[in-house]
Write a protein that holds these residues in place. Structure first.
Motif, PDB file in Angstrom:
ATOM      1  N   ARG A 118       0.850  -1.201   0.000  1.00 53.70           N
ATOM      2  CA  ARG A 118       0.000   0.000   0.000  1.00 53.70           C
ATOM      3  C   ARG A 118       0.880   1.243   0.000  1.00 53.70           C
ATOM      4  O   ARG A 118       1.894   1.298   0.697  1.00 53.70           O
ATOM      5  CB  ARG A 118      -0.889  -0.028   1.239  1.00 53.70           C
ATOM      6  CG  ARG A 118      -2.000   0.994   1.226  1.00 53.70           C
ATOM      7  CD  ARG A 118      -3.035   0.595   2.264  1.00 53.70           C
ATOM      8  NE  ARG A 118      -4.002   1.642   2.517  1.00 53.70           N
ATOM      9  CZ  ARG A 118      -5.084   1.840   1.768  1.00 53.70           C
ATOM     10  NH1 ARG A 118      -5.312   1.058   0.740  1.00 53.70           N
ATOM     11  NH2 ARG A 118      -5.925   2.803   2.064  1.00 53.70           N
ATOM     12  N   SER A 122      -1.266   6.557   1.772  1.00 53.51           N
ATOM     13  CA  SER A 122      -2.523   5.907   2.154  1.00 53.51           C
ATOM     14  C   SER A 122      -2.439   5.328   3.558  1.00 53.51           C
ATOM     15  O   SER A 122      -3.409   5.377   4.319  1.00 53.51           O
ATOM     16  CB  SER A 122      -2.871   4.804   1.163  1.00 53.51           C
ATOM     17  OG  SER A 122      -3.049   5.331  -0.125  1.00 53.51           O
ATOM     18  N   ASP A 126      -4.761   6.207   6.688  1.00 57.06           N
ATOM     19  CA  ASP A 126      -5.393   5.126   7.456  1.00 57.06           C
ATOM     20  C   ASP A 126      -5.162   5.313   8.953  1.00 57.06           C
ATOM     21  O   ASP A 126      -6.082   5.142   9.757  1.00 57.06           O
ATOM     22  CB  ASP A 126      -4.838   3.763   7.033  1.00 57.06           C
ATOM     23  CG  ASP A 126      -5.327   3.319   5.666  1.00 57.06           C
ATOM     24  OD1 ASP A 126      -6.290   3.915   5.142  1.00 57.06           O
ATOM     25  OD2 ASP A 126      -4.731   2.366   5.125  1.00 57.06           O
TER      26      ASP A 126
END
Length: 140
Positions: A118, A122, A126
Motif C-alpha cells: 500500500r 494511504s 489510514d
C-alpha cells in the motif's frame, strides 16, 4: 587541489532547530512485554486497509505513549515481515506524535500484502482515521 580558505567567524552559522513542543512533552517508547500486547489486544480495535490498530488507555500516571508492532508469519518470510515493521515504524514516527493521546498504548498489526504494498500516503491517512475512530473523533 586545496580547499578554499574559511575566513568566517562563525557568526552566520545557524543554530540547530529547536525540538517541537509535541516531541518535548510526549515520549514514544516501544512495548516490550507480551502482557502489554495482550492487554492492548483486548481493548479497542480499528481495522484499516493497511493494518489493524489496537489501542488502550493505561490509566496510570505515566503520560508517555507506548507503541508496539506485530507482523505474523502470514505476512511472508522474514524479509517481508521486517519490511512491514519498518514501514509501520516510519508511519508512527510521522503521524502518531501529533495525534496520539498521552497515557495510551498502541499496537499496529501488519496485514498480509497490504502493509508492504500500500502507498505510504494511504497508510498515513489510514492511521489518522483509525486514531480518530479509536478516540471517538477527539484526535488532537
Amino acid at each position: 587541489m586545496t580547499p578554499p580558505m574559511d575566513t568566517g567567524t562563525g557568526d552566520t552559522a545557524e543554530a540547530p532547530a529547536a525540538p517541537s513542543a509535541v516531541s518535548l512533552c510526549l515520549t514514544l517508547t516501544t512495548l516490550q512485554k507480551r502482557a502489554d500486547f495482550l492487554r492492548a489486544a483486548s481493548a479497542r480495535r480499528q481495522g484499516t486497509a493497511g493494518f489493524l490498530l489496537q489501542a488502550r488507555a493505561r490509566n496510570d500516571e505515566s503520560m508517555g505513549i507506548r507503541v508496539g508492532f506485530t507482523a505474523s508469519k502470514k505476512i511472508g518470510n522474514a524479509v517481508m515481515r521486517n519490511r512491514a515493521k519498518r514501514r509501520l515504524r516510519a508511519l508512527v514516527r510521522d503521524v502518531l506524535p501529533s495525534l496520539a493521546q498521552p497515557g495510551w498504548d498502541y499496537v499496529l498489526v501488519a496485514r498480509p500484502e497490504a502493509t508492504v504494498t500500500r502507498p505510504f500516503s494511504s497508510l498515513c491517512e489510514d492511521l489518522r482515521t483509525a486514531l480518530a475512530s479509536v478516540h471517538g473523533g477527539r484526535a488532537r
